[in-house]
Design a protein around this motif. Structure first.
Motif, short mmCIF file in Angstrom:
data_model
loop_
_atom_site.label_atom_id
_atom_site.label_comp_id
_atom_site.label_asym_id
_atom_site.label_seq_id
_atom_site.Cartn_x
_atom_site.Cartn_y
_atom_site.Cartn_z
N LEU A 226 0.85 -1.19 0.00
CA LEU A 226 0.00 0.00 0.00
C LEU A 226 0.89 1.24 0.00
O LEU A 226 1.52 1.57 1.01
CB LEU A 226 -0.92 -0.01 1.22
N THR A 227 0.97 1.92 -1.14
CA THR A 227 1.83 3.09 -1.29
C THR A 227 1.04 4.22 -1.93
O THR A 227 -0.15 4.09 -2.24
CB THR A 227 3.04 2.75 -2.18
N LEU A 228 1.73 5.34 -2.15
CA LEU A 228 1.09 6.47 -2.83
C LEU A 228 0.79 6.16 -4.28
O LEU A 228 0.01 6.87 -4.93
CB LEU A 228 1.99 7.71 -2.72
N GLY A 231 -3.14 3.84 -6.56
CA GLY A 231 -4.42 4.36 -7.05
C GLY A 231 -5.13 5.25 -6.05
O GLY A 231 -4.55 5.79 -5.12
N VAL A 232 -6.43 5.40 -6.26
CA VAL A 232 -7.21 6.32 -5.44
C VAL A 232 -7.30 5.86 -3.99
O VAL A 232 -7.38 6.68 -3.07
CB VAL A 232 -8.62 6.51 -6.05
N TYR A 233 -7.26 4.55 -3.75
CA TYR A 233 -7.32 4.07 -2.37
C TYR A 233 -6.06 4.46 -1.61
O TYR A 233 -6.14 4.99 -0.50
CB TYR A 233 -7.50 2.55 -2.34
N GLY A 234 -4.90 4.22 -2.22
CA GLY A 234 -3.65 4.60 -1.56
C GLY A 234 -3.55 6.10 -1.36
O GLY A 234 -3.10 6.57 -0.31
N ASN A 235 -3.97 6.87 -2.37
CA ASN A 235 -3.91 8.33 -2.25
C ASN A 235 -4.76 8.84 -1.10
O ASN A 235 -4.30 9.64 -0.27
CB ASN A 235 -4.39 8.97 -3.55
N THR A 236 -6.03 8.42 -1.05
CA THR A 236 -6.91 8.92 0.00
C THR A 236 -6.50 8.42 1.38
O THR A 236 -6.62 9.14 2.37
CB THR A 236 -8.37 8.51 -0.28
N THR A 241 -4.84 10.05 6.63
CA THR A 241 -4.08 9.66 7.83
C THR A 241 -2.83 10.51 8.00
O THR A 241 -2.43 10.83 9.13
CB THR A 241 -3.69 8.18 7.77
N GLY A 242 -2.20 10.91 6.88
CA GLY A 242 -0.99 11.72 6.98
C GLY A 242 -1.26 13.11 7.53
O GLY A 242 -0.55 13.59 8.43
N PHE A 243 -2.30 13.77 7.01
CA PHE A 243 -2.62 15.10 7.51
C PHE A 243 -3.10 15.03 8.96
O PHE A 243 -2.81 15.94 9.76
CB PHE A 243 -3.66 15.79 6.63
N HIS A 244 -3.81 13.98 9.30
CA HIS A 244 -4.22 13.84 10.69
C HIS A 244 -2.99 13.65 11.59
O HIS A 244 -2.92 14.22 12.69
CB HIS A 244 -5.17 12.65 10.87
#
Length: 299
Positions: A226-228, A231-236, A241-244
């Motif tokens: 699971l990386t950036l 696709g859209v799942y990895g991005n979201t 979670t990163g901004f949180h």
């Protein structure tokens, strides 16, 4: 006729810290963007160093601005009217943060309930899935990217389960809200031991949360694929979670500053808005995580 009495309203001198903060955020944005691009393309560049410079400058800004504010407060320059302005300002700030996260949750909602069903043939759009790749399934999470479908036809990533580290982190943040609340109660009831011990425990819980989130990211990259680039799942997933995580980091720094001020006896049961503001922010971060845990991990 009695002369009307007006409260004083302290207006601080011009400060360098807003422009320093703006430069720091600019460096963080540029550095983070370049670092992500360099990481996904296996390139070596200056993105990481620009990001670290921005973070260092931001910490310098926070330290200097907090020091100025504390000095002004302890010098007796503030009035009741200024206190009301602070409350209004903090309320609007948290409202802006709510809108910030609502935009990301809105993007997640749009992708899950509108875009992916449409790509799967909803709303009389029967040909789109054939254009993407043979066997496209409009399901969430979307674990197959176009590159995977063309090369292997198999998913290249796995969804992050809600059990394990995410569940533990949820328990940690919920517990931290409880400990912070009773630390506040200790401040209002002049129970210094309760205040210091529970505030310290809150900071510890926040730090453990951040350490476990780093472990979760390592697990996502190393074990789940699971990386950036997923696709859209990895991005979201990493966006939310990163901004949180960034907000938890800032909240933990604020609580550390508050702990130092508590140790110095800066607050009284009637005069402690800085502690209240920190508490509001921390509780807001906890509420966002509960929503994130439900919509990102469970659903």
């Amino acid at each position: 006729m009695a002369q009307e009495q007006y409260e004083k309203y302290y207006v601080p001198e011009q400060s360098i810290w807003p422009i320093v903060g703006a430069v720091a955020l600019f460096l963080i944005a540029v550095g983070a963007g370049n670092f992500v691009i360099e990481s996904t393309r296996d390139k070596t560049g200056y993105g990481f160093y620009i990001l670290m410079a921005g973070i260092a400058l931001l910490l310098i800004m926070i330290t200097g601005w907090f020091k100025n504010q504390i000095d002004e407060s302890m010098s007796g320059l503030y009035s009741a009217q200024l206190g009301r302005s602070y409350r209004q300002g903090m309320a609007w700030f948290i409202f802006s943060e709510v809108m910030f996260f609502m935009a990301f949750f809105g993007a997640l909602f749009y992708a899950r309930t509108i875009s992916i069903p449409w790509l799967g043939g909803a709303s009389n759009n029967a040909s789109t899935n054939e254009v993407l790749w043979n066997g496209f399934q409009a399901t969430w999470p979307l674990l197959t990217t176009p590159a995977d479908a063309i090369s292997t036809g198999e998913p290249s990533t796995q969804a992050m389960p809600w059990t394990g580290l995410p569940l533990i982190n949820t328990a940690l943040l919920l517990a931290s809200s409880v400990t912070l609340h009773y630390a506040h109660v200790g401040l209002e009831k002049v129970k210094r031991t309760q205040l210091i011990s529970l505030l310290s425990l809150t900071i510890l819980l926040g730090a453990i949360f951040l350490v476990l989130q780093v472990q979760e990211y390592v697990h996502a990259y190393r074990d789940l694929g699971l990386t950036l680039d997923s696709g859209v799942y990895g991005n979201t997933f990493f966006l939310l979670t990163g901004f949180h995580g960034m907000h938890v980091t800032l909240g933990t720094i604020i609580l550390i500053v508050l702990l130092g001020r508590c140790l110095k006896g800066h607050f009284t049961p009637k005069e402690h808005f800085a502690f209240q503001a920190g508490s509001w922010y921390w509780h807001f971060v906890d509420v966002v995580w509960v929503m994130l845990f439900f919509f990102v991990y469970i659903l």
